[in-house]
Each structure stands twice: as C-alpha cells, then as structure tokens.
Design a protein around this motif. Structure first.
Motif, PDB file in Angstrom:
ATOM      1  N   UNK A   1      -3.937  14.337   9.376  1.00 53.69           N
ATOM      2  CA  UNK A   1      -4.744  13.235  10.131  1.00 53.69           C
ATOM      3  C   UNK A   1      -5.043  13.413  11.573  1.00 53.69           C
ATOM      4  N   UNK A   2      -5.941  14.531  11.580  1.00 53.90           N
ATOM      5  CA  UNK A   2      -5.902  15.006  12.856  1.00 53.90           C
ATOM      6  C   UNK A   2      -6.512  14.156  13.976  1.00 53.90           C
ATOM      7  N   UNK A   3      -7.545  13.482  13.602  1.00 53.09           N
ATOM      8  CA  UNK A   3      -8.034  12.581  14.766  1.00 53.09           C
ATOM      9  C   UNK A   3      -7.043  11.474  15.104  1.00 53.09           C
ATOM     10  N   UNK A   4      -6.252  10.769  14.182  1.00 48.02           N
ATOM     11  CA  UNK A   4      -5.178   9.777  14.442  1.00 48.02           C
ATOM     12  C   UNK A   4      -4.066  10.519  15.249  1.00 48.02           C
TER      13      UNK A   4
ATOM     14  N   UNK B   1       0.705  -1.182   0.054  1.00 50.55           N
ATOM     15  CA  UNK B   1      -0.211  -0.028  -0.092  1.00 50.55           C
ATOM     16  C   UNK B   1       1.000   1.170   0.071  1.00 50.55           C
ATOM     17  N   UNK B   2       0.404   2.243  -0.901  1.00 51.03           N
ATOM     18  CA  UNK B   2       1.210   3.374  -0.974  1.00 51.03           C
ATOM     19  C   UNK B   2       0.492   4.264  -0.004  1.00 51.03           C
ATOM     20  N   UNK B   3      -0.582   4.383   0.580  1.00 51.73           N
ATOM     21  CA  UNK B   3      -1.345   5.312   1.386  1.00 51.73           C
ATOM     22  C   UNK B   3      -0.837   5.176   2.651  1.00 51.73           C
ATOM     23  N   UNK B   4      -0.277   6.287   2.976  1.00 54.12           N
ATOM     24  CA  UNK B   4       0.401   6.348   4.421  1.00 54.12           C
ATOM     25  C   UNK B   4      -0.600   6.590   5.495  1.00 54.12           C
ATOM     26  N   UNK B   5      -1.878   6.740   5.255  1.00 55.99           N
ATOM     27  CA  UNK B   5      -2.990   6.463   6.537  1.00 55.99           C
ATOM     28  C   UNK B   5      -2.706   4.948   7.011  1.00 55.99           C
ATOM     29  N   UNK B   6      -2.595   4.039   6.236  1.00 52.24           N
ATOM     30  CA  UNK B   6      -2.593   2.727   6.649  1.00 52.24           C
ATOM     31  C   UNK B   6      -1.343   2.587   7.524  1.00 52.24           C
TER      32      UNK B   6
ATOM     33  N   UNK C   1       3.257   9.733  14.544  1.00 57.03           N
ATOM     34  CA  UNK C   1       2.634  11.259  14.851  1.00 57.03           C
ATOM     35  C   UNK C   1       3.153  12.180  13.858  1.00 57.03           C
ATOM     36  N   UNK C   2       4.584  11.928  13.530  1.00 59.90           N
ATOM     37  CA  UNK C   2       4.923  12.877  12.597  1.00 59.90           C
ATOM     38  C   UNK C   2       4.140  12.887  11.072  1.00 59.90           C
ATOM     39  N   UNK C   3       4.066  11.515  10.808  1.00 60.53           N
ATOM     40  CA  UNK C   3       3.365  11.441   9.525  1.00 60.53           C
ATOM     41  C   UNK C   3       1.820  11.793   9.454  1.00 60.53           C
ATOM     42  N   UNK C   4       1.179  11.726  10.738  1.00 56.90           N
ATOM     43  CA  UNK C   4      -0.260  11.961  10.752  1.00 56.90           C
ATOM     44  C   UNK C   4      -0.301  13.396  10.875  1.00 56.90           C
TER      45      UNK C   4
END
Length: 560
Positions: free
Chosen positions: A269-272, A227-232, A261-264
C-alpha cells in the motif's frame, strides 16, 4: 514505486485466456497478494483491449486493474484506465463497476490536485446514484463530494456532506459503507486541523477538529473485527496515530504508526506507507529530534518523486521546512517553504477553476428533492404549497412572492411541524439597505424594478421547501424549516454576497444594492416558541446588522 510485474510463465505454457487471467487476478487480490493481482490484471487489461470489445470482460479487466492500482497508490496510472472503461462502455457498464470507477476517479483527482476531474466524477456519481435510488452508492457519493471540498480548502462543507452520507449508511445498516465514511470523516477533520493550526487560526477550533477526528477513528476502530481486509486497519490505525501525535500522546502515536507502516509496506500500500512515514517524520520533530526527522523526510521526498499525493507532499515540504529552520539551515528551509507555498498556490488556483458558485446550491437542491421523493406525504405538501402560491390572495402582486397573509398562515404551521418532529427552524428578516434614497433619487418605478430583481435573486438562492415572502416595502422574510442555525447562516451569507455582487449598474448606472439580514433560530424548547416572538427577534437582529454598518448577517440563537 509499484512492485515490478512478475516474470511471465514458462515459454512452453499455453497463454492464459482473459477469463483465466481475471480469475487469477481476483484470487490474488482476495488473498492480499497485490503484486500478483496487479500482474494478472495488467495482462488481462492488455488482452481485453486487443480483442473485439466485449462490455462485460472489458469492464471487469479495467475494474480489477483499477482496484490494484488504487491499493498501491498508483493514482496517475489509474485515471486513464478508469476513463477508458467509462468512455468505451458508457451506460453499458455494469452499475457496480461504473459507480466504483467514478469514485476512484474522484479520489484520484482529489489526491493529485486535478479538481475539475474530481468534481465532474463526483457529481456524475451523485446524480446517477440519486436517479437509481441507491442509498449505499449515494452515501459513498457524499464522501466523494466531501473529498472534493476538503482538498479544495473547505473541510467544513466537506464534513457536512460526508456526515449526510454517514446518516444514509447508518440508516441502511451497511458496515462497509459506514467504515469507509468514518475513515473519510476522520481524514477530513484532520485536514481541518492542519488548515486551522498551520494558518495560525483559532487553536481551540483546531483542537475541536482533532477531537472529532479521534471520535470518528475510534468508532471505525470498533468495526475492524468485522473486516478481514488489512487496508482498513492501515487507514484506521494510521489516522489514530496521526491524531495521537498532534494531541501529544507520542508513545501511542509511535506504536500505531509503526504498526500500520509495517502492514502497509508488507502489503504494497505505497501511498498509505508514504503518508504514515510523513507522520513519523512529524513525530520525530515533536520528540525534539530534527536531525533524524530531516533525514527521514528527505528520504521520503526522494522515494515519492512525482508520484506523491498532493496532501502528503504538502505536509512533507512543510515538515522539512520546520526541521531545517530548527537546525539553522536557512537556505534549505527557504527552499522547502517556497515549494510548500507553490503547492498551496496551485491548489488555490485549481480550486477557483473547478468550483462553481452555484455548485453547493445545486447539491442542496438535489438532497431536498431526494428527501421529498422518500416521503410521499411531504410530496403532497409540496403540491399543496404550489397550489397555494397560485392563489392571488396569498401573493405579493409586485414580486410574485408570498405576502404577509401567506406568512401569517404558514409560519405557525411550520413551527408546529418543527415542534412535532423536534427539528430546528430558522427565520431571517431581510431589509434592503438605503432603499429610500433609491426611490427618492431614481423614482418608485426604479425602486420597484430593484425589488423584483431582488425577489428573483432570493428565490434562486433558496430551496423549494423554504418560505420566502415580501413582508412589505423593502422587507422580506425567509423561513428555513428543518435547518439549524449554522446551515441557515451559510445560506444567508451566500444570498448577501450574491445580491452585493449583482450587476445593478445594468439597471441604473452607479446603482448598488446591499442587504442587512437578521437571522434567528427557535430555541431548544420549541414548545415555548411562537411565530410572533420569532419575527420580533429576527427584526431586532436585522436592526443590529444595520447599526453595525449594514451589508451583513447578524445571528441570534436562543429562546423564541
């Protein structure tokens, strides 16, 4: 707070059309440029509502905006957009859009404590996925239902539901749905840990929940290269960091949590990011730094304001209570404890309002129907089953249930099928408590009416594939094919409570009826099992229930 909308294009530029805005928004979302994607999506949504409603672009605009809001954790803003699309388009909404919006509403309702909205959305998504025969959507629908149960305080039922969804995802071989389901299972089992640990329950069970959470997270971690999506990665590493924290691996926890946290924060990705900051505050407490933990958690509380997900807010309040107590700040600690307890009371109240006593049974019936539809030969067996019920020779004349002859005919066949398939099978012996005094005091006519009503209660609480018979007198037998002991125990306990809570006084004033149930499972070596030994063991377990005070379920695993 979500990032501000970007500045509008220069005044001399021509206004963008709805298709242009949608294209720009999708491109920005694909490029992980979340603020720009949201800006385009918000403008597209405004334009879609202003123009004469066209189902496809209207749905696409609302769907795109909901994707952005979900990633940013703006769940309170997501709900009215998703509801507007579903209400305006109804059945005309494209199925991928409709199913995803229902899932987003489910998760938003769970996080914000709006359990009725969450349950309604989850149930609709499940029903529609089942009706369409869409296994991928059905797998995700199981996750939605599991989220409802976990947020309402029942992570065990939640884990069972989402595990069913994981089996579907693996059967289809879809990596995306498998990843989503594994992350949900990890979150659910972490929730079970908090419930057990904070409630002072069995620490061994709490540790076991953490071990399962880590196993789910490690499996999800193995899928990340696909997966490329950083959210995962934020989800997976945030979960792993939380598990490492509570398993005492503090250095590993800090590395994982700070990286996620740095990625979020970089991706919006505020909630995360809030959830991970809460875990870092708990890590500071575990490292013996309550002063720093209090400062970081106070700042997090201020940053979240009214937009916090309920689970994160509960954890933050509880962590602040512990930090202030450690720092000998009793008034401040008491304030956080009162907020924490108020949130838990609100959750419990909303749970009671949202959860129907028949909901679990209904979902089990739906899963049973799905299994039957997938296997043509099993459907034929069900039709044969119905035909057999119509034969008087196999029916109890009083209750309409199967009789002893029916049990003698079908139990060996069910046991043989379990042996052939290597599947679990359970047998329950059910006996009415103090039935003789009912006959002696009120007469056999009243006793018969009690048995008929009881047969109705038992029939309503079991599945079509279960075998329910009246053995004789006040004794009944239930055979649960393809059912492990834990699941059968849950059903028997629900039946016992259902009978005990029935309004028997409407039949005869002052009358009450309870059951003693002995439940056994055929042993692991099914080839050594026999129907006679199963019934004997169930009978022995039932008498132990009687000896222990009646009105209870006593189980026994092992050889049959």
């Amino acid at each position: 707070m979500p990032p501000m909308i970007a500045a509008p294009p220069p005044a001399l530029s021509l206004p963008e059309t709805l298709p242009e805005l949608l294209s720009r928004g999708r491109d920005a979302l694909q490029a992980q440029a979340l603020p720009q994607a949201r800006e385009a999506a918000e403008r597209a949504w405004v334009l879609a509502q202003a123009e004469p409603i066209q189902p496809v672009p209207y749905g696409e605009a609302g769907h795109l905006l909901c994707q952005c809001l979900f990633r940013q954790g703006a769940l309170a803003e997501l709900i009215p957009v998703a509801q507007a699309v579903l209400a305006r388009l109804g059945d005309a909404a494209p199925w991928p859009v409709r199913s995803e919006l229902l899932r987003r509403l489910t998760l938003a309702g769970c996080e914000l404590g709006r359990h009725e909205l969450a349950l309604r959305s989850a149930t609709e998504c499940f029903d529609l996925s089942h009706a369409r025969g869409d296994d991928l959507a059905l797998s995700l629908a199981h996750s939605g239902l599991g989220a409802c149960f976990e947020r309402m305080g029942d992570p065990w039922q939640a884990e069972r539901l989402v595990s069913d969804g994981l089996a579907l995802a693996r059967g289809v071989g879809d990596a995306y749905v498998t990843m989503v389901t594994l992350n949900n299972l990890c979150a659910i089992t972490i929730g079970a840990f908090y419930l057990l640990h904070d409630g002072g329950s069995d620490e061994a069970e709490a540790r076991a929940a953490l071990e399962r959470a880590e196993a789910y997270a490690r499996e999800a971690q193995g899928l990340l290269p696909s997966f490329e999506d950083p959210l995962f990665r934020v989800f997976v590493e945030g979960n792993l960091g939380e598990v490492a924290l509570h398993r005492g691996r503090h250095d590993e926890a800090r590395e994982l949590l700070e990286r996620s946290l740095q990625t979020a924060q970089a991706r919006g990705y505020t909630a995360q990011a809030w959830r991970i900051r809460c875990s870092l505050g708990e890590l500071l407490m575990a490292e013996g730094r309550p002063t720093r933990a209090r400062a970081e958690l106070d700042k997090l509380l201020a940053d979240m304001g009214d937009a916090a997900a309920r689970a994160t807010l509960v954890r933050t309040r509880h962590a602040l209570y512990r930090a202030c107590r450690r720092l000998d700040l009793p008034e401040e600690a008491l304030g956080h404890l009162e907020h924490y307890q108020r949130l838990e009371r609100q959750r419990a109240t909303q749970q009671l309002k949202a959860q129907s006593s028949l909901f679990i049974t209904r979902m089990e019936a739906e899963r049973s129907r799905q299994e039957i539809e997938r296997a043509r030969h099993q459907a034929e067996q069900e039709r044969d089953h119905a035909a057999v019920l119509a034969a008087d020779a196999l029916r109890d004349p009083l209750t309409g249930l199967g009789n002893r002859r029916r049990l003698d005919r079908d139990l060996p066949a069910l046991l043989a099928a379990a042996i052939g398939a290597g599947e679990p099978l359970c047998v329950a012996m059910v006996d009415v408590d103090h039935f003789k005094p009912i006959n002696d005091r009120h007469g056999h006519a009243v006793g018969d009416r009690v048995l008929v009503a009881l047969a109705t209660q038992l029939g309503a609480g079991t599945r079509q594939r279960d075998l329910l018979v009246r053995l004789g007198g006040e004794e009944f037998v239930i055979v649960f094919p393809q059912t492990p002991l834990a699941a059968a125990t849950e059903v028997c306990e629900r039946l016992r409570q259902r009978v005990a809570g029935h309004d028997w006084a409407a039949l005869i004033p002052g009358l009450s009826v309870t059951l003693s149930v002995g439940l056994v499972q055929a042993g692991e070596d099914l080839r050594e099992a026999s129907d006679g030994r199963l019934l004997d063991r169930a009978d022995q377990a039932m008498y132990r229930a009687k000896a222990a005070g009646r009105n209870r379920v006593v189980t026994q695993a092992g050889r049959a």
